[in-house]
Design a protein around this motif. Structure first.
Motif: not given
Length: 144
Positions: A8-12, A15-17, A19-20
């Motif tokens: 699983q990709e962890v948001p960096v 902003d990415e978190a 978006a998820v």
């Protein structure tokens, strides 16, 4: 695949978190949102067509043959079946307070329809009689 072996990709960053989270919210809404337009359309057509049948076939003495009444009941039944078929899949998987509140709302609506005549009779007619009594008592106090 087991949960341990899944990558699983962890948001960096934030902003990415975000978006998820937004993507998950959109997926949830597509799966579980109950839109009012289909339900209002089904019930609107049932009432419109059903009551037109009742109005067209009423007799001069305001009697009503059985066939239009059964047609009206059939229209309401079709709308009810559509409602159940539309809501049940949308509500599948929802648990807790939302599920209970939805169940209570649905039951209140359904019971409020077979009991509408009683509500109109007691609350409407009874309320007007209470208002008449209050008005008469107020008039008597004023000496009118």
């Amino acid at each position: 695949m087991s949960a341990v072996s899944q990558q699983q990709e962890v948001p960096v960053g934030p902003d990415e978190a975000l978006a998820v989270v937004n993507a998950q919210q959109q997926t949830y809404l597509k799966r579980h949102e109950i839109k009012p337009a289909p339900l209002l359309t089904a019930w609107g057509l049932a009432w419109l067509i059903g009551y037109v049948a009742l109005a067209l076939y009423r007799e001069p003495d305001y009697g009503l043959p059985r066939a239009p009444y059964l047609f009206f009941c059939g229209c309401l039944t079709v709308a009810l079946l559509f409602t159940v078929a539309y809501i049940v899949p949308k509500a599948r998987g929802i648990r807790g307070r939302s599920s209970r509140e939805g169940t209570y709302y649905g039951l209140a609506w359904a019971l409020g329809m077979p009991w509408a005549w009683w509500i109109m009779s007691v609350a409407g007619g009874g309320g007007m009689l209470v208002a008449a009594a209050v008005s008469a008592a107020a008039g008597a106090k004023r000496g009118a």
